[in-house]
Every structure is written in C-alpha cells, then in structure tokens.
Enzyme design. Structure first.
Site, PDB file in Angstrom:
ATOM      1  N   ARG A 114     -11.641   0.582  13.682  1.00 30.39           N
ATOM      2  CA  ARG A 114     -11.421   0.833  12.705  1.00 30.39           C
ATOM      3  C   ARG A 114     -11.975   0.068  11.610  1.00 30.39           C
ATOM      4  NH1 ARG A 114      -5.284   0.866  10.484  1.00 30.39           N
ATOM      5  NH2 ARG A 114      -4.761  -1.162  10.078  1.00 30.39           N
ATOM      6  N   TYR A 173      14.592  31.082   6.867  1.00 33.16           N
ATOM      7  CA  TYR A 173      13.283  31.952   6.710  1.00 33.16           C
ATOM      8  C   TYR A 173      13.407  31.968   9.041  1.00 33.16           C
ATOM      9  CZ  TYR A 173      11.297  31.238   2.636  1.00 33.16           C
ATOM     10  OH  TYR A 173      10.606  31.174   1.761  1.00 33.16           O
ATOM     11  N   LYS A 207       0.934  -1.040  -0.235  1.00 30.97           N
ATOM     12  CA  LYS A 207      -0.028   0.273  -0.287  1.00 30.97           C
ATOM     13  C   LYS A 207       0.916   1.348  -0.090  1.00 30.97           C
ATOM     14  CE  LYS A 207      -0.099  -0.268   4.907  1.00 30.97           C
ATOM     15  NZ  LYS A 207      -0.840  -1.124   6.710  1.00 30.97           N
TER      16      LYS A 207
HETATM   17  C1  PLP Z   1      -0.184  -2.222   6.902  1.00 33.84           C
HETATM   18  C2  PLP Z   1      -0.453  -2.922   7.048  1.00 33.84           C
HETATM   19  C3  PLP Z   1       0.492  -3.864   7.248  1.00 33.84           C
HETATM   20  C4  PLP Z   1       1.570  -3.793   7.624  1.00 33.84           C
HETATM   21  O1  PLP Z   1       1.883  -3.409   8.510  1.00 33.84           O
HETATM   22  P1  PLP Z   1       3.482  -3.454   9.274  1.00 33.84           P
HETATM   23  O2  PLP Z   1       3.741  -2.139  10.181  1.00 33.84           O
HETATM   24  O3  PLP Z   1       4.019  -2.030   8.669  1.00 33.84           O
HETATM   25  O4  PLP Z   1       4.081  -4.346   9.009  1.00 33.84           O
HETATM   26  C5  PLP Z   1      -0.347  -5.330   7.828  1.00 33.84           C
HETATM   27  N1  PLP Z   1      -2.013  -5.132   7.878  1.00 33.84           N
HETATM   28  C6  PLP Z   1      -2.337  -4.254   7.829  1.00 33.84           C
HETATM   29  C7  PLP Z   1      -4.134  -4.955   7.933  1.00 33.84           C
HETATM   30  C8  PLP Z   1      -1.753  -2.906   6.984  1.00 33.84           C
HETATM   31  O5  PLP Z   1      -3.217  -2.170   6.814  1.00 33.84           O
END
Ligand code: PLP
Length: 383
Positions: free
Chosen positions: A138, A270, A40
C-alpha cells in the site's frame, strides 16, 4: 454521584492501564529499544491528547499519526517530540505538515521532491523516514530496488532535508505462522544492506504491537505499538511473552433508562426478532450503533448489570439497546450497564465484542463515536 459526562453513555479511559501496557512493550523489546506509540485515529478512539499526556513522561522517542491534521493537533497541544505521519501524504497536505515540523514518511521520489521543495520554501530542515514495501503493497519503496532508489533519496538530502529513519510494516505479525514476518524481515534487511547512507545514521523500525511482543529480534532501533497499548490482545499467541495480555484501557458504560416487565408474547425492537416466551424483564440502555456499539451484537452480545452477565435481546437500534434483566435483582433506571469492561468479577473484553461482531478490536475502538464522552478513571466502576 453523577456529572454531565455520565448522564447517558460514555467511555472510561484507564490511563494507569495504558502506562502499564506501555511498560510491558518496553520490557518485551531488547534494552535500549525506543518506542514510537501510534496515536493515529485519536489514539484508537481514546483521545490522542490524553494518551500523549500520559505517555510523554515515560520517554517515548516520538509519536506516530496517519493524518497530517492529527500531527498538527499534537503540535497545538505542545508536543515537541518527533511526530511521524505514517501514510503517504496527498500533495495538498504537504504545506501544513511542514509548517507543523512533522516528519514525512516517503514512499516514492515524487513525494520526496515535494517535501524538499516545501523545506526550501519554509527555509528550515525537515525530517523524513523512508518506508520500504516488503509485502504490504500500500505504500513504500520496493525492497528489491533499494540499490537504485536509495541513491536518489540520499542525494535528495541536503541543507533542508534530513533522512532520519527507515522502516517497513508487517502484514501478518499477529498470525500464528511466523513465516510471512520472517520473509518480510529478510527483505527489509536486504534492502537496508543496499542503502547508500550508513545504517547508524537512521532510526530503523519495523514492529507493530504483535511483532514487538513476539519477536524482539526484529526490534531494530524502535518499535511502533498501537493496539496493545489500548488493551487489544495480540493474535498468534504461542509465545510465553503473550501469556501476559494487555490490561483493559477502555470501558464502555451506559445508563439504564427504562425497566419494563414484558408479558409473554411481547415483541422487541425492529423486526420483532425477540419475543418474550415467559414473563421477562427488559432494561433499555441509552446506547446504540450510533455510538459505535456494533449492530451485529443484537441477539448475540451481552452486557454486565450489577456484576452479572445479561443478554442483549432484539436488534440494536441507533440510540438504544435492550438487555434481558429478568434474573437481575431490582434493576432501576440510572443503574450502569457495562458493554465493554469489568463489573465485579465479570469482564467483557474488547476482543470478545470484536469476535462476536466479526471484526478486530481496532475497529471496535476506533468506531466508538463522538457522542460518547471520554472520561479518565482509575480502576473499576465509579459513578
Ligand atoms: C497502526 C500502525 C502501527 C501499530 O499497529 P498495531 O497493530 O496497532 O500495534 C504500527 N506501524 C504502522 C505504520 C501503523 O500504521
């Protein structure tokens, strides 16, 4: 030697390190555990297509995304393995998800009905995994009501729907105290025991990177690593498995575009938050918060120049950052500075940057902007 991608600032992506991190997760899990790499957010900013290209030969079960569009893009890239959308889908996204043969994550009966209706429309079998909420709050069906909802879900399976998996998500697998994770696992197991389909017919999964590395006993059939693959460390580091940190995958480099000999009293950036107290030499780097370098690193963070650690001085601007190179022998425009990564014997980890910025490695990686070309490399600086 230089090329268009390395004119200003860029992100180097070390695919060999990515593969090594994947193998480390596989070794930490019990033999036979499947892997579902989470790609993702464009594989945490490093490029989902290239990550999938690198990992596919290692035989993952499938891939995890959060947005339907991310899954659609993997299909366009030719990915044939299951692609699970690990977020509840807005009704508006369902048709495109179905057309791309993505696997839906189902959190409530209304979503299941929409998925079933779409499957009927397209006339082909669509897969879904059920998410069980054991504390994240969630998404997911409530764990304690499994005896009720699972009957309806099982009835929803039919010629056009296949219940393929079930999972939960841990809220604190990277925390030192394992209690919250243990409680969630117990709730998950309790819910599984009430499912009205045989557990063997489902892919059962729960573990993100931290849980996969720390608790093989919660592995189920598959683990879902994300950040560890991309070089982010796991918190709650007491177990020996974690003595082995991930290999760094992302390096952030920028060219020096100006070197300036500042007289005492000269001000910088700045708000003039830095003032030369003595003759100082300042190097301007062609990178700023508009590229995802956290502005919080102003007057706090560092960079590597010529293998030496130098201080970021003044506030970080949108497009430029200044470092104090007074003690660096003959820095020149065109030289490469490292904001994250290794240069000689020195290293700035993504976790170090995250800690200074008051956030986590995930946010640093996913915040690296589109203005930084992603360049695939082997080890070390080249260019
Ligand atoms: C993002 C996600 C993961 C991976 O989590 P990490 O901490 O990056 O290993 C696993 N399962 C779900 C449902 C996620 O949304």
């Amino acid at each position: 030697m230089s090329n268009a991608e390395k004119e200003r600032a860029w992100v180097e992506v070390d695919l060999a390190a990515l593969e090594e991190n994947y193998r480390a997760v596989r070794e930490a899990a019990p033999p036979g555990t499947a892997l579902i790499p989470m790609v993702k957010a464009d594989a945490y900013g490093l490029g989902a297509r290239r990550v999938v290209r690198a990992l596919d030969p290692l035989g993952p079960w499938g891939y995890g995304v959060a947005a339907v569009e991310e899954g659609v893009d993997l299909r366009r890239a030719g990915v044939e393995r299951p692609v699970v959308v690990f977020s509840p889908m807005a009704p508006q996204a369902v048709a495109r998800a179905a057309a791309a043969r993505l696997t839906a994550s189902i959190s409530d009966l209304a979503s299941l009905e929409r998925w079933a209706a779409e499957a009927g429309r397209v006339g082909q079998t669509l897969d879904f995994h059920v998410e069980i909420d054991t504390g994240m709050g969630r998404a997911g069906f409530t764990w304690s009501d499994a005896a009720q909802w699972s009957q309806t879900v099982a009835r929803g399976q039919g010629s056009h729907l296949r219940w393929a998996g079930v999972y939960t998500h841990f809220l604190g697998a990277d925390e030192a105290d394992p209690e919250a994770t243990r409680v969630q696992w117990e709730r998950f197991e309790a819910a599984l025991s009430h499912l009205s389909v045989p557990r063997e017919s489902l892919v059962v999964h729960a573990c993100n990177s931290a849980a996969a590395m720390r608790w093989p006993r919660y592995a189920g059939d598959a683990v879902r690593p994300g950040v560890f693959l991309y070089g982010g460390r796991i918190g709650g580091l007491e177990s020996p498995a974690l003595a082995r940190p991930p290999r760094a995958v992302a390096s952030v480099r920028a060219r020096i575009v100006r070197v300036y000999d500042a007289r005492p009293g000269s001000t910088l950036g700045y708000g003039a938050t830095h003032r030369a107290e003595r003759p100082e030499r300042w190097a301007t780097l062609a990178i700023g918060y508009g590229d995802g370098l956290p502005r919080a690193l102003g007057n706090r963070g560092s960079a590597l120049v010529g293998g030496a650690r130098v201080a970021i001085v003044g506030r970080i601007s949108m497009d430029m950052t200044v470092v104090d190179v007074t003690d660096v022998p003959s820095p020149r425009p065109g030289d490469i500075a490292t904001l994250i990564g290794r240069d000689g014997g020195e290293e700035i980890t993504v976790d170090e940057v995250a800690a200074l910025a008051g956030t986590i490695s995930y946010e640093i990686l996913t915040g690296l902007g589109p203005r930084l070309p992603r360049v695939e490399v082997g080890d070390g600086i080249d260019g």
